[in-house]
Structures are given as structure tokens and as C-alpha cells.
Scaffold this motif. Structure first.
Motif, PDB file in Angstrom:
ATOM      1  N   ALA A   1       0.832  -1.205   0.000  1.00  8.71           N
ATOM      2  CA  ALA A   1       0.000   0.000   0.000  1.00  8.71           C
ATOM      3  C   ALA A   1       0.870   1.260   0.000  1.00  8.71           C
ATOM      4  N   MET A   2       1.938   1.249   0.788  1.00  7.87           N
ATOM      5  CA  MET A   2       2.853   2.389   0.812  1.00  7.87           C
ATOM      6  C   MET A   2       3.548   2.573  -0.536  1.00  7.87           C
ATOM      7  N   MET A   3       3.886   1.451  -1.180  1.00  5.33           N
ATOM      8  CA  MET A   3       4.538   1.511  -2.493  1.00  5.33           C
ATOM      9  C   MET A   3       3.622   2.140  -3.538  1.00  5.33           C
TER      10      MET A   3
ATOM     11  N   LYS B   1       3.459   5.841  -3.037  1.00 12.07           N
ATOM     12  CA  LYS B   1       4.699   6.436  -3.513  1.00 12.07           C
ATOM     13  C   LYS B   1       4.748   6.483  -5.037  1.00 12.07           C
ATOM     14  N   LEU B   2       4.367   5.384  -5.681  1.00 15.03           N
ATOM     15  CA  LEU B   2       4.447   5.306  -7.140  1.00 15.03           C
ATOM     16  C   LEU B   2       3.459   6.247  -7.818  1.00 15.03           C
ATOM     17  N   ARG B   3       2.306   6.474  -7.182  1.00 17.42           N
ATOM     18  CA  ARG B   3       1.323   7.376  -7.772  1.00 17.42           C
ATOM     19  C   ARG B   3       1.811   8.818  -7.803  1.00 17.42           C
ATOM     20  N   LYS B   4       2.792   9.126  -6.960  1.00 17.91           N
ATOM     21  CA  LYS B   4       3.365  10.479  -6.947  1.00 17.91           C
ATOM     22  C   LYS B   4       4.534  10.616  -7.912  1.00 17.91           C
ATOM     23  N   SER B   5       4.975   9.490  -8.489  1.00 15.36           N
ATOM     24  CA  SER B   5       6.139   9.513  -9.361  1.00 15.36           C
ATOM     25  C   SER B   5       5.777  10.026 -10.751  1.00 15.36           C
ATOM     26  N   ASN B   6       6.682  10.789 -11.336  1.00 16.57           N
ATOM     27  CA  ASN B   6       6.479  11.296 -12.691  1.00 16.57           C
ATOM     28  C   ASN B   6       7.089  10.378 -13.743  1.00 16.57           C
TER      29      ASN B   6
ATOM     30  N   GLY C   1     -10.585   2.713  -5.375  1.00 19.57           N
ATOM     31  CA  GLY C   1     -10.632   3.051  -3.954  1.00 19.57           C
ATOM     32  C   GLY C   1      -9.806   4.246  -3.555  1.00 19.57           C
ATOM     33  N   GLY C   2      -8.846   4.616  -4.407  1.00 17.32           N
ATOM     34  CA  GLY C   2      -8.039   5.789  -4.109  1.00 17.32           C
ATOM     35  C   GLY C   2      -7.185   5.641  -2.859  1.00 17.32           C
ATOM     36  N   LYS C   3      -6.752   6.775  -2.332  1.00 14.18           N
ATOM     37  CA  LYS C   3      -5.872   6.789  -1.166  1.00 14.18           C
ATOM     38  C   LYS C   3      -6.585   6.271   0.083  1.00 14.18           C
ATOM     39  N   THR C   4      -7.907   6.457   0.141  1.00 10.00           N
ATOM     40  CA  THR C   4      -8.679   5.993   1.307  1.00 10.00           C
ATOM     41  C   THR C   4      -8.547   4.476   1.484  1.00 10.00           C
ATOM     42  N   LEU C   5      -8.680   3.738   0.380  1.00 11.46           N
ATOM     43  CA  LEU C   5      -8.553   2.288   0.443  1.00 11.46           C
ATOM     44  C   LEU C   5      -7.150   1.881   0.861  1.00 11.46           C
ATOM     45  N   LEU C   6      -6.138   2.562   0.343  1.00 11.98           N
ATOM     46  CA  LEU C   6      -4.755   2.220   0.670  1.00 11.98           C
ATOM     47  C   LEU C   6      -4.463   2.446   2.147  1.00 11.98           C
ATOM     48  N   ILE C   7      -4.978   3.535   2.710  1.00  7.43           N
ATOM     49  CA  ILE C   7      -4.794   3.798   4.140  1.00  7.43           C
ATOM     50  C   ILE C   7      -5.517   2.743   4.968  1.00  7.43           C
TER      51      ILE C   7
END
Length: 310
Positions: free
Chosen positions: A259-261, A264-269, A279-285
Motif C-alpha cells: 500500500a505504501m509503495m 509512492k508510485l502514484r506520486k512519481s512522474n 478506492g483511491g488513497k482511502t482504500l490504501l490507508i
């Protein structure tokens, strides 16, 4: 799995040949034979798994057919314990059914097609679920919670998987059924060992930058198999104990870190993928919080704040 399989092999040899073999010999033989398959290639593990699972399916079917007349429906209906034990059992279930560490190996073997991987994962989880439910119905309908030959007695004596098979042997007094249960259990542990070992093997090879040559794979095999073999030799009845404590690391490796990965990857360019889980970030948390909760369950159980499942 080395510890669990060595106890099963001891029981199997005794039931088949009426011989007593030391668990340490069984542990070494099992590790070197099955470890050699993992060392050789993923394809070898695939072929072995197909072979073992085919035999396991036949043994399971025959064993369940033979067990059906012995199942006590009233016992099965009333075979319940306090709900608090579910919290203690949760980490064991996580470790037993956790398969996520093998996904990188599946990706290397099958390619990066998300549709194919999802189909493999879906089918590969539904089949064990059905088998497990049938196995629960059979065992809970035959083995009582309390008494001389019961789950309670197995827990009190810190019994191994082989101890469970011996309990079934005493209750049913049937060598054929005992052989079928032992064979099914042994193969089930073997296929689990192969899958977990393959995931760990590839993980260590990648992490320690070992080459895919014979010498490089030998180095990875030593890193993969020697530490757990030493544990199994010094603590041959440590299967359930190891499953419980392994849940802490499984929760980190298979629940929290992925989930942390993703976050992190979603912020990578630079690292982009056409596949995105819903589910977005809510599901990951939420997923990370589930992982933390499972770790808490195991720690509370270990310190006897929750009842110990073992």
C-alpha cells in the motif's frame, strides 16, 4: 513449513513402514530435495506443483469420501468456541493464506498482463477456499474440542501437524484414512513450501543482486533455505509458533508495504502504469490499518493479553 513437513514425514513413515525416523533427518531431506527444485528454475516448481496438486486433489476427494460417514452433524453445528479466539487466529490465517510474495515471481513467469494475473490470482484463491471449507467441515465434525483426543489436547501438548494426524488415527482407527489425511496434509504443506520458497528466492536474488547463473542461484538458495532449516532442526515443533510470529512480517511485507509503495508510485512522474486499483488513497490507508491491526493481534496474543491460538 520445513518444521511442519518433518513431523508429517515422521508420522507417514511410521504409519507406512512402522519405522521411527528422527525429525531432523526428515527436515534435511525435505529441504534439500524440494529446495533443489526452487534452485533449478521457476518452471521446475510449476511442473512439480501441478504434479503434487493433482495427487492432492485425488487424495482429498478420496479422504473426504471416507470421512463423510464419520462426521457428526450435531457436533459440527455445536462446535463453537469463544469469539475472542478469532482475534488470535487472524494472524495465523494471514500467514497460511498469504500468497502476495509470489506475485513478482508470477509476473516474471506470466508477463505483466494485469488481466491474466488477476484471473490466476482469483482462481488460485477460490480453489483453496473451497478445499479449506470442506476440510473444516470434516475435521470439526470428527475431532471434538475437549477430551483425550481433541483439539484441546493437541493445543495443551503443543502438538504438531503430525500430532493432529495421530489424533485422527486414534478417533477413526483406520489406516487407509490416516494415510490419506497424512498424504493430503504432506502434499498441501509441500506445495505451500514451494510457493513461499519461490517468492522468497526471487525476493532475495533481487535484493542481494545475485545473478541468475548456477553459482548465483546457489548463493540465493543458501540464503533462502539454511536459516529456516536451522530453526526447524532446533525447534521441530515450531510450526504453529513460526506461523504466528511470521504474521508480523507477512503483514508488513504483504499488506503495509504494498500500500505504501502504491502511494509512492502514484506520486512519481517517471513510473507510470495503465493499471490503477479502485478506492483511491482511502482504500490504501485502510489496507495499512488492517496490517497494523493484525500485527497488534499477534503481539497481544504473544504477551497473553489475547488468548494464544497455539
Amino acid at each position: 513449513y520445513i518444521a511442519g513437513n518433518s513431523s508429517l514425514l515422521t508420522t507417514l513413515v511410521h504409519l507406512t513402514f512402522d519405522l521411527s525416523t528422527p525429525s531432523w533427518i526428515n527436515a534435511i531431506v525435505f529441504t534439500f530435495v524440494l529446495g533443489a527444485a526452487v534452485y533449478w528454475s521457476t518452471h521446475t516448481v510449476d511442473i512439480l506443483n501441478r504434479f503434487f496438486i493433482s495427487i492432492k486433489g485425488i487424495l482429498l476427494l478420496l479422504t473426504l469420501i471416507l470421512l463423510m460417514p464419520h462426521i457428526k452433524i450435531t457436533q459440527l453445528i455445536h462446535q463453537t468456541g469463544p469469539a475472542k479466539y478469532l482475534w488470535a487466529a487472524a494472524p495465523i490465517f494471514l500467514t497460511s493464506f498469504g500468497f502476495h510474495t509470489v506475485i513478482p515471481s508470477l509476473t516474471n513467469y506470466l508477463g505483466r498482463d494485469a488481466k491474466t494475473l488477476k484471473r490466476v490470482i482469483l482462481i488460485g484463491t477460490i480453489i483453496p477456499l473451497i478445499i479449506y471449507l470442506l476440510w473444516l467441515a470434516a475435521t470439526l465434525g470428527i475431532v471434538p474440542l475437549l477430551g483425550r483426543y481433541s483439539f484441546g489436547h493437541i493445543a495443551q501438548t503443543h502438538g504438531s501437524v503430525g500430532g493432529f494426524v495421530n489424533t485422527m488415527d486414534h478417533l477413526l482407527n483406520s489406516k487407509i484414512i490416516s494415510f490419506g489425511i497424512n498424504g493430503f496434509s504432506d502434499i498441501a504443506m509441500t506445495t505451500s513450501f514451494l510457493g513461499v520458497s519461490l517468492g522468497l528466492f526471487d525476493f532475495l536474488a533481487d535484493g542481494f543482486k545475485r545473478s541468475n547463473s548456477h553459482f548465483g542461484r546457489l548463493q540465493t538458495a543458501i540464503l533462502t533455505f539454511i536459516p529456516p532449516l536451522v530453526f526447524a532442526l532446533y525447534y521441530p515443533k515450531g510450526f504453529i509458533l513460526a506461523l504466528g510470529y511470521a504474521a508480523i512480517f507477512v503483514a508488513i511485507l504483504e499488506i503495509i508495504l504494498p500500500a505504501m509503495m502504491v502511494i509512492k508510485l502514484r506520486k512519481s512522474n517517471t513510473l507510470k502504469s495503465s493499471y490503477r486499483v479502485l478506492g483511491g488513497k482511502t482504500l490504501l490507508i485502510f489496507v495499512m490499518l488492517v496490517g497494523v491491526a493484525l500485527i497488534a493481534c499477534q503481539l497481544l496474543s504473544a504477551f497473553h493479553i489475547l488468548p494464544s491460538f497455539s
